[in-house]
Design an enzyme around this catalytic site. Structure first.
Site, short mmCIF file in Angstrom:
data_model
loop_
_atom_site.label_atom_id
_atom_site.label_comp_id
_atom_site.label_asym_id
_atom_site.label_seq_id
_atom_site.Cartn_x
_atom_site.Cartn_y
_atom_site.Cartn_z
N ARG A 36 49.79 31.39 57.44
CA ARG A 36 49.35 29.99 57.43
C ARG A 36 49.94 29.20 58.61
O ARG A 36 49.26 28.35 59.18
CB ARG A 36 49.74 29.32 56.11
CG ARG A 36 48.81 29.77 55.01
CD ARG A 36 48.95 28.92 53.79
NE ARG A 36 47.87 29.18 52.88
CZ ARG A 36 48.01 29.17 51.55
NH1 ARG A 36 49.17 28.89 51.01
NH2 ARG A 36 46.97 29.41 50.79
N LYS A 199 37.56 34.30 34.81
CA LYS A 199 36.81 33.45 33.87
C LYS A 199 35.59 32.82 34.50
O LYS A 199 35.63 32.37 35.64
CB LYS A 199 37.73 32.31 33.40
CG LYS A 199 38.82 32.77 32.45
CD LYS A 199 39.42 31.58 31.76
CE LYS A 199 40.82 31.35 32.28
NZ LYS A 199 41.29 30.02 32.18
N GLY A 348 41.93 33.67 48.03
CA GLY A 348 42.50 34.22 46.80
C GLY A 348 42.64 35.73 46.78
O GLY A 348 42.95 36.37 47.79
N GLY A 371 40.49 27.61 46.71
CA GLY A 371 39.88 26.47 46.00
C GLY A 371 39.00 25.65 46.93
O GLY A 371 37.90 25.24 46.57
P1 AMP Z 1 40.37 34.72 39.62
O1 AMP Z 1 41.63 34.01 39.99
O2 AMP Z 1 39.49 33.99 38.68
O3 AMP Z 1 39.63 35.24 40.85
O4 AMP Z 1 40.82 35.97 38.77
C1 AMP Z 1 41.58 36.99 39.30
C2 AMP Z 1 42.27 37.73 38.20
O5 AMP Z 1 41.31 38.24 37.32
C3 AMP Z 1 43.09 38.87 38.71
O6 AMP Z 1 44.43 38.64 38.39
C4 AMP Z 1 42.52 40.07 37.96
O7 AMP Z 1 43.53 40.95 37.50
C5 AMP Z 1 41.82 39.45 36.79
N1 AMP Z 1 40.75 40.31 36.28
C6 AMP Z 1 39.63 40.66 36.93
N2 AMP Z 1 38.90 41.49 36.18
C7 AMP Z 1 39.56 41.68 35.02
C8 AMP Z 1 39.30 42.43 33.83
N3 AMP Z 1 38.20 43.17 33.71
N4 AMP Z 1 40.19 42.34 32.83
C9 AMP Z 1 41.29 41.60 32.97
N5 AMP Z 1 41.60 40.87 34.05
C10 AMP Z 1 40.74 40.91 35.08
#
Ligand code: AMP
Length: 392
Positions: A36, A199, A348, A371
């Site tokens: 960064r 999510k 991310g 973000g």
């Molecule tokens: P995000 O910050 O929404 O991009 O989510 C990333 C996180 O989602 C990471 O820490 C992954 O380990 C988790 N993740 C992705 N797929 C799965 C899954 N099938 N089951 C559990 N965690 C997951």
């Protein structure tokens, strides 16, 4: 009104107050990743070469929540900058220190780094008085902190009101805006987006925006299960909150829903610590959880990506931090590197994955703001950038 960048104006002899994103990881009193700060150097070097009279650097570091927390001091950042710029960088006691004005009056003082802005609750509150104090240090304002430009904070937003026609973007901001605009305005088709992660609710606005704009929307990671469940498939113990299930049902009712491509096989286990097993069907066996997309899904996703001319990716295809569940994410990262398309990775975990896979140099643009890049895709704009264009 067009956004003006630092290379479009003469800043010689000006006092420039500039916002960067120096929010670097620090472990055992050492910066563990300087990316960064390094990304800010082209703008800083340009300003110094231009002959600005003073350069006042601003940033946040970590989440001190409005309090002075020693481990979040910008001291190490100042030392690193001084070494890189080969010039003295004076770190102030605080961003509102009464002595800053006197310091800036000294002819030999050139580069000043304000201590962590988020030691003051007023920064995140966009407090008018705090904005005014920060603005009083410069004749001109520069924003090169793309990663925080989606926040209406004092240093990224409120401050701009004091710099009518004297607020400019830096080079990093320029790179980000130009790359993201290729996706939000007229993407070369076919345009394929890959969205993964934990999510649906976290990325609902991005999904709603993308599904209209893309030719195919590939969904992986835990967020695929609520969609599969809504299609009547069995997801067993896989992550699937009621809220995400409701959102998935709603999205699947939209007319653009057929553009969505979901996994057709999985890597499963009975718990996050359990033994990884292949599940060759869409339905997940009872007692099992899906932790990665399987090889048939990777092949299907690759087929959709093969002819793409524009690709956007955000979010891992599985729980990729665990080796046994990382293959789907890594395969997609490598696939992206081999495709002749404009490829953009939106911050991310997908950035860690692409770095880990060793193919980062083959990606057209890797955004420095997770973000911020998602919000740019959703809105086609960010508050901090809009302020630079139109003022407040
Ligand atoms: P995000 O910050 O929404 O991009 O989510 C990333 C996180 O989602 C990471 O820490 C992954 O380990 C988790 N993740 C992705 N797929 C799965 C899954 N099938 N089951 C559990 N965690 C997951």
């Amino acid at each position: 009104m067009a956004l003006k960048y630092v290379d479009e104006v003469s800043l010689q002899g000006k006092r420039v107050v500039a916002r960067f994103d120096f929010n670097v990881p620090i472990k055992n009193e050492k910066i563990t990743d300087t990316t960064r700060i390094d990304s800010a150097l082209p703008t800083i070097n340009h300003l110094l070469k231009e002959g600005v009279s003073k350069l006042i650097l601003m940033s946040h570091l970590g989440r001190p929540d409005g309090k002075r927390v020693a481990k979040y001091s910008l001291k190490l950042v100042g030392d690193y900058l001084a070494a890189k710029l080969n010039t003295e960088v004076i770190l102030t006691e605080s961003a509102t220190d009464g002595g800053i004005k006197q310091l800036l009056a000294l002819p030999k003082v050139k580069v000043v780094l304000l201590e962590n802005l988020r030691f003051h609750p007023e920064e995140e509150e966009n407090d008018p008085e705090f904005c005014k104090i920060l603005a009083s240090y410069g004749d001109v304002y520069v924003n090169d902190a793309f990663g925080t430009s989606h926040r209406k904070h004092a240093s990224t937003y409120g401050i701009v009101q004091y710099f009518k026609d004297r607020a400019y973007g830096g080079f990093l901001l320029k790179q980000e805006v130009q790359a993201l605009t290729k996706i939000t305005e007229t993407p070369t088709r076919p345009f394929v987006a890959i969205v993964g992660g934990a999510k649906i609710s976290d990325k609902i606005k991005t999904i709603e925006r993308l599904i209209v704009a893309v030719d195919h929307l590939l969904i992986g990671g835990a967020m695929a299960y609520p969609f599969l469940k809504a299609q009547g498939k069995k997801v067993a113990k896989s992550l699937c909150s009621d809220n995400d299930f409701e959102l998935a049902k709603k999205i699947l009712q939209q007319s653009s829903a057929p553009k969505m491509v979901l996994p057709i096989d999985h890597i499963v286990a009975d718990s996050p610590e359990g033994q990884a097993q292949s599940c060759t069907s869409i339905d997940i066996p009872e007692g099992m959880m899906g932790f990665d997309i399987g090889p048939k899904s990777v092949a299907l996703f690759k087929e959709k990506l093969a002819t793409a001319k524009t690709i956007f990716w955000n979010g891992p295809m599985g729980m990729f931090e665990t080796e046994a569940f990382s293959k789907g994410t890594m395969d997609i990262a490598r696939a992206l590197a081999d495709i002749k398309a404009f490829t953009l990775i939106g911050g991310g975990d997908s950035v860690s994955a692409i770095n880990k896979s060793g193919v980062a140099s083959k990606i057209s643009h890797i955004s420095t703001g997770g973000g911020a890049s998602l919000e740019f895709i959703e809105q086609g704009e960010l508050p901090g950038i809009q302020a630079l264009k139109f003022g407040l």
